[in-house]
Write an enzyme that holds these catalytic residues in place. Structure first.
Site, short mmCIF file in Angstrom:
data_model
loop_
_atom_site.label_atom_id
_atom_site.label_comp_id
_atom_site.label_asym_id
_atom_site.label_seq_id
_atom_site.Cartn_x
_atom_site.Cartn_y
_atom_site.Cartn_z
N HIS A 64 76.93 76.00 40.21
CA HIS A 64 76.36 75.20 39.12
C HIS A 64 77.43 74.86 38.10
O HIS A 64 77.96 75.73 37.41
CB HIS A 64 75.22 75.97 38.45
CG HIS A 64 74.45 75.14 37.47
ND1 HIS A 64 73.68 74.06 37.85
CD2 HIS A 64 74.34 75.20 36.12
CE1 HIS A 64 73.12 73.52 36.78
NE2 HIS A 64 73.52 74.18 35.72
N HIS A 107 78.69 71.77 35.08
CA HIS A 107 78.70 70.49 34.36
C HIS A 107 80.15 70.36 33.87
O HIS A 107 80.51 70.94 32.84
CB HIS A 107 77.76 70.50 33.16
CG HIS A 107 76.35 70.93 33.48
ND1 HIS A 107 75.47 70.13 34.16
CD2 HIS A 107 75.69 72.09 33.23
CE1 HIS A 107 74.31 70.77 34.30
NE2 HIS A 107 74.42 71.95 33.75
N GLN A 153 81.37 69.84 30.22
CA GLN A 153 81.10 70.84 29.18
C GLN A 153 82.29 71.78 28.97
O GLN A 153 82.34 72.52 27.98
CB GLN A 153 79.82 71.61 29.50
CG GLN A 153 78.59 70.70 29.43
CD GLN A 153 77.29 71.41 29.74
OE1 GLN A 153 77.23 72.63 29.79
NE2 GLN A 153 76.24 70.63 29.96
N ARG A 186 73.18 72.40 22.13
CA ARG A 186 72.86 71.18 22.88
C ARG A 186 73.28 69.94 22.09
O ARG A 186 73.72 68.94 22.67
CB ARG A 186 71.36 71.14 23.21
CG ARG A 186 71.01 70.10 24.26
CD ARG A 186 69.57 70.15 24.68
NE ARG A 186 68.67 69.68 23.63
CZ ARG A 186 67.47 69.14 23.85
NH1 ARG A 186 67.02 69.03 25.09
NH2 ARG A 186 66.71 68.75 22.87
N TYR A 200 74.41 64.56 35.32
CA TYR A 200 73.33 63.80 34.69
C TYR A 200 73.79 62.72 33.70
O TYR A 200 72.96 61.97 33.20
CB TYR A 200 72.30 64.72 34.02
CG TYR A 200 72.84 65.67 32.97
CD1 TYR A 200 72.98 65.27 31.64
CD2 TYR A 200 73.18 66.98 33.29
CE1 TYR A 200 73.46 66.14 30.68
CE2 TYR A 200 73.66 67.85 32.34
CZ TYR A 200 73.80 67.43 31.03
OH TYR A 200 74.28 68.29 30.08
N HIS A 242 67.13 73.12 36.79
CA HIS A 242 67.18 74.12 35.72
C HIS A 242 65.77 74.67 35.54
O HIS A 242 64.82 73.91 35.33
CB HIS A 242 67.59 73.47 34.39
CG HIS A 242 69.02 73.02 34.31
ND1 HIS A 242 69.38 71.74 33.99
CD2 HIS A 242 70.18 73.70 34.47
CE1 HIS A 242 70.71 71.64 33.95
NE2 HIS A 242 71.21 72.83 34.25
N GLU A 290 65.13 78.39 31.51
CA GLU A 290 66.31 78.93 30.83
C GLU A 290 65.94 79.45 29.46
O GLU A 290 66.55 80.40 28.95
CB GLU A 290 67.39 77.84 30.72
CG GLU A 290 68.68 78.31 30.04
CD GLU A 290 69.78 77.26 30.05
OE1 GLU A 290 69.53 76.11 30.44
OE2 GLU A 290 70.91 77.60 29.65
N HIS A 311 69.30 79.44 36.66
CA HIS A 311 68.98 80.35 35.56
C HIS A 311 67.80 81.26 35.91
O HIS A 311 67.97 82.44 36.10
CB HIS A 311 68.72 79.64 34.22
CG HIS A 311 69.83 78.77 33.76
ND1 HIS A 311 71.12 79.23 33.61
CD2 HIS A 311 69.87 77.44 33.46
CE1 HIS A 311 71.91 78.24 33.21
NE2 HIS A 311 71.18 77.14 33.11
N ASP A 344 78.59 76.95 35.20
CA ASP A 344 77.72 76.12 34.35
C ASP A 344 78.50 75.39 33.25
O ASP A 344 79.10 74.37 33.50
CB ASP A 344 76.60 77.02 33.79
CG ASP A 344 75.50 76.24 33.09
OD1 ASP A 344 75.57 75.00 33.05
OD2 ASP A 344 74.56 76.86 32.57
#
Ligand SMILES: [Zn+2]
Length: 446
Positions: A60, A62, A65, A83, A122, A231, A234, A268, A319
């Site tokens: 997993h 992203h 990030q 976020r 995404y 997801h 979480e 998660h 992640d």
């Protein structure tokens, strides 16, 4: 036909609870042709000093990030304030910057022994949600980035339709959205696979995909025998919103719409509620824990042992890339469980390595990776035993030493699909990985 290549590992993990000594691994093309344990090093075989493992799978990710590392630790805050920071970076991604950052992050992963990444992708469209001329420009940038960093990828193209249950997309979220699940599926269907890139589906979460759209995404994945990731639970707030809107837990809602099962992976699963543990386990859905991100975001500690006992295979991911180190993720599963229960010894080292390797590869659609055996994809990761972290490791407990004391920096050699990607601790394809990371992070944060 590529000429066979032979490596001789002084120690290698071939499964079970101990390592074997004197292991000859013969490679032909991208596959392992033969494995022989307990043999002398033949002339011409390249030596691998340390403990050689199958390639690791970062289930997993992203990639973008990674730009947030170290920048979100102000006083106060929660998952939801983090976020907002994440959205600010997401809103600055353009194709070139996206590619450069992903390539550098995947190179960082390769240096830490990752042979395959699951990119849960995404950020699809341009600013304001305006599609690029090729609407898969950013997804394809990730595929190219992985190839150029020398690792395999499963691009998990995420359906993301709403800002929350009964809430429209807004701000940076506009870049994530397609009109509906059918429009998402038509776009995702145009992504091209390669020998080192697979395409899978993702439901961002039950917050972002309305209940009446879930079955379309699940069906898209089922029709293609492609992985489906989501997801799941979480945050407690996700459970509460889902129960309020639908009278069901997120896992229950996904199950009713065909989104759990052996091809599915719940990321998660920190707060399963009601009968969710049995539901996830009975469906043989893989659970991907991301312990370093889950602690970074104050998510909580997921019931990993209970989920595994119920039948869910365990995989691991980094992640948000607060840390890129699958050894740290693996030991965190056991160590977090110790903190939560006051007891030790929930997981064997071999089980945790299986989670970091074969189980993750399987959840990403590469069931023939993650094992050192004839016919498997030729992914090798050698952990050196000469660092301060591992010096003095006992021959009879080398597996435990690797899981509980090694770091990504101890990875010396990496072969992915028969191709040498890391040699002597240096990336063989990208000269200056820290420099590439620094430039790419600055480009989206300065
Ligand atoms: Zn995630």
């Amino acid at each position: 036909m590529t000429a066979p290549t032979a490596y001789w590992a002084d120690h290698a993990w071939l499964g079970g609870d101990a390592v074997s000594t004197g292991v000859l691994i013969e490679i032909e093309g991208d596959r392992i042709a033969a494995v022989h344990a307990g043999v002398e090093r033949p002339a011409g075989a390249e030596g691998l000093r340390g403990v050689t493992l199958p390639g690791l799978a970062n289930t997993h990710s992203h990639a973008f990030q990674r730009a947030l590392r170290g920048r979100t630790h102000r006083a106060g805050g929660s998952f939801w304030t983090w976020r907002e920071d994440m959205y600010a970076v997401a809103d600055r991604l353009e194709p070139d910057a996206c590619y450069a950052l992903a390539r550098a992050v995947y190179a960082e992963m390769a240096l830490a022994g990752v042979a395959c990444v699951g990119e849960f992708h995404y950020v699809h469209h341009g600013p304001g949600g305006i599609p690029y001329a090729d609407p898969n420009t950013l997804g394809e940038a990730h595929i190219a980035a992985a190839e150029d960093a020398g690792i395999r990828i499963t691009l998990l193209d995420a359906c993301y339709l709403a800002g929350g249950i009964d809430t429209a997309l807004q701000g940076a979220q506009l870049r994530f959205g397609d009109a509906d699940a059918d429009a998402w599926g038509a776009r995702a269907a145009a992504l091209r696979e390669t020998p080192v890139a697979r395409v899978g589906a993702a439901i961002h979460s039950v917050r972002a995909v309305p209940a009446d759209q879930l079955a379309t995404v699940a069906g898209w994945a089922r029709d293609r025998a492609a992985p489906l990731h989501v997801h799941l639970s979480e945050q407690v707030a996700e459970n509460e919103a889902c129960l309020a809107a639908y009278g069901r837990t997120p896992a229950q809602l996904l199950d009713e719409h065909g989104a759990l099962g052996p091809h599915a992976c719940a990321v998660h699963a920190t707060h399963p509620a009601g009968g969710d543990v049995a539901r996830i386990g009975d469906s043989l859905t893989t659970v991907c824990l991301c312990p370093t991100t889950e602690r970074d975001l104050a998510d909580g500690i997921g019931p990993a042992r209970a989920l595994a006992t119920a039948g869910a295979p365990l995989a691991l991911g980094s992640d948000s890339h607060a840390v890129v180190d699958l050894f740290e993720e693996a030991r965190a599963v056991e160590l977090d469980e110790r903190l939560a229960t006051g007891l030790r010894g929930h997981w064997r080292a071999a089980e945790l390595l299986h989670a970091a390797g074969a189980a993750g590869h399987a959840a990403l659609g590469w069931p023939d990776a993650g094992r050192l055996e004839a016919g498997a994809l030729a992914d090798l990761v050698t952990v050196g035993l000469d660092s301060v972290r591992l010096a003095g490791a006992q021959p009879t407990t080398l597996l435990e030493s690797v899981v509980f004391a090694a770091g990504g920096a101890d990875v010396r050699e990496v072969v992915v699909g028969g191709r040498r990607v890391v040699a002597g601790g240096r990336h063989a394809l990208i000269d200056d990985v820290p420099g590439a990371l620094a430039a790419a992070v600055t480009a989206v944060t300065a």
